[in-house]
Write a protein that holds these residues in place. Structure first.
Motif, PDB file in Angstrom:
ATOM      1  N   THR A  77       0.797  -1.226   0.000  1.00 18.97           N
ATOM      2  CA  THR A  77       0.000   0.000   0.000  1.00 18.97           C
ATOM      3  C   THR A  77       0.833   1.281   0.000  1.00 18.97           C
ATOM      4  N   PRO A  78       1.898   1.395   0.796  1.00 13.45           N
ATOM      5  CA  PRO A  78       2.665   2.650   0.782  1.00 13.45           C
ATOM      6  C   PRO A  78       3.286   2.975  -0.570  1.00 13.45           C
ATOM      7  N   LEU A  79       3.464   1.970  -1.431  1.00 15.96           N
ATOM      8  CA  LEU A  79       4.078   2.186  -2.732  1.00 15.96           C
ATOM      9  C   LEU A  79       3.057   2.348  -3.847  1.00 15.96           C
ATOM     10  N   HIS A  82      -3.395   4.739  -4.103  1.00 14.18           N
ATOM     11  CA  HIS A  82      -4.792   4.883  -3.714  1.00 14.18           C
ATOM     12  C   HIS A  82      -4.996   5.417  -2.299  1.00 14.18           C
ATOM     13  N   GLU A  83      -3.974   5.328  -1.446  1.00 14.61           N
ATOM     14  CA  GLU A  83      -4.142   5.848  -0.088  1.00 14.61           C
ATOM     15  C   GLU A  83      -3.171   6.988   0.233  1.00 14.61           C
ATOM     16  N   GLY A  84      -2.465   7.450  -0.761  1.00 12.57           N
ATOM     17  CA  GLY A  84      -1.535   8.548  -0.551  1.00 12.57           C
ATOM     18  C   GLY A  84      -0.558   8.662  -1.702  1.00 12.57           C
ATOM     19  N   ALA A  90       7.369   9.509  -2.407  1.00 17.62           N
ATOM     20  CA  ALA A  90       8.507   9.573  -1.480  1.00 17.62           C
ATOM     21  C   ALA A  90       8.998   8.177  -1.115  1.00 17.62           C
ATOM     22  N   PHE A  91       8.049   7.273  -0.836  1.00 11.11           N
ATOM     23  CA  PHE A  91       8.437   5.919  -0.414  1.00 11.11           C
ATOM     24  C   PHE A  91       9.215   5.178  -1.503  1.00 11.11           C
ATOM     25  N   ASN A 122      13.717   4.654 -10.063  1.00 15.00           N
ATOM     26  CA  ASN A 122      13.326   4.780  -8.662  1.00 15.00           C
ATOM     27  C   ASN A 122      13.930   3.647  -7.827  1.00 15.00           C
ATOM     28  N   THR A 123      14.312   3.997  -6.612  1.00 15.57           N
ATOM     29  CA  THR A 123      15.096   3.094  -5.770  1.00 15.57           C
ATOM     30  C   THR A 123      14.393   1.768  -5.523  1.00 15.57           C
TER      31      THR A 123
END
Length: 245
Positions: A77-79, A82-84, A90-91, A122-123
């Motif tokens: 989810t952080p990547l 839909h939720e940010g 950034a992540f 991207n990393t």
């Protein structure tokens, strides 16, 4: 004359680019199909990962009517967006963020890892490719070679790490249509072309498997006759190894 000239021009250009894919990626498509076929015959899995909008490729293949059931999406989810969406940007640039994500997906030498990143720098995607290779998986990149060269600025590119590179041909910035009176461009193409490249490989593999006497693990649309029986059998086979079923 078209009532929607820009829409018409976009679709015409997209169709033209689609039509050139087999010529421009012929060897890479063949190599990708070879890798996925070997994985299928070894009862391995095809893991698919991307960040931001590229994560759509993982969901495109997952539990897909007409798609291969051996595909496993790598979802974090952080990547995703839909939720940010701002936070995900950034992540995906943070070193090490992908390590705990990949711990949930035990890929190995019999598996394929498809990593999708238009910019290819991207990393999280580069480190994901490196982790996949360290585990012995065959790593296939779907990326824009041109964009990644421009964006790299000394950074390692996904195309340099992957074993096989499928080039979506997207220009830097992805969009292909000029907006008159400005420096802006609109009409991204990486998602459409990325999905086409990936599904072309899977279609090639499915026909190869059936032709060689190996049943291709293909999901049926839930509204087709016999779909429940076919899909239930595939789910029973792959659910122990696919946490998203």
């Amino acid at each position: 004359m078209s009532k929607t000239p820009t829409a018409a021009a976009y679709l015409t250009e997209l169709a033209a680019r689609m039509g050139r894919l087999i010529e421009e990626n012929s060897d890479s498509i063949a190599a990708a199909a070879d890798a996925v076929e070997r994985t299928a015959k070894a009862d391995g899995l095809v893991y698919i990962f991307g960040t931001g909008h590229s994560h759509n490729m993982a969901e495109e293949a997952h539990y897909r009517a007409g798609g291969l059931a051996l595909t496993v999406p790598i979802l974090s989810t952080p990547l995703m967006v839909h939720e940010g969406a701002v936070a995900s940007t950034a992540f995906e640039r943070m070193p090490g963020v992908i390590v705990p994500v990949f711990e949930h997906y035990p890929m190995g030498p019999n598996d394929v890892l498809i990593i999708v990143s238009n910019s290819g720098v991207n990393t999280a995607t580069v480190e994901g490719a490196q982790l996949g290779k360290a585990r012995g998986a065959t790593v296939i990149a779907i990326t824009s070679v041109e964009y990644s060269k421009q964006a790299a600025r000394g950074r390692t590119r996904l195309a340099e790490v992957a074993d096989i590179v499928l080039d979506n041909g997207a220009p830097p910035g992805d969009a292909i249509m000029n907006v008159p009176g400005s420096e802006l461009r609109v009409g991204p193409i990486s998602t459409s072309i990325g999905a086409a490249l990936m599904n072309a490989v899977f279609a090639e593999v499915a026909v190869r498997l059936q032709s060689s006497g190996t049943d291709a693990p293909i999901y049926l649309s839930a509204n087709m006759p016999g779909a429940k029986e076919v899909n239930d059998a595939l789910i029973a086979r792959y659910r122990p190894r696919n946490r998203h079923l």
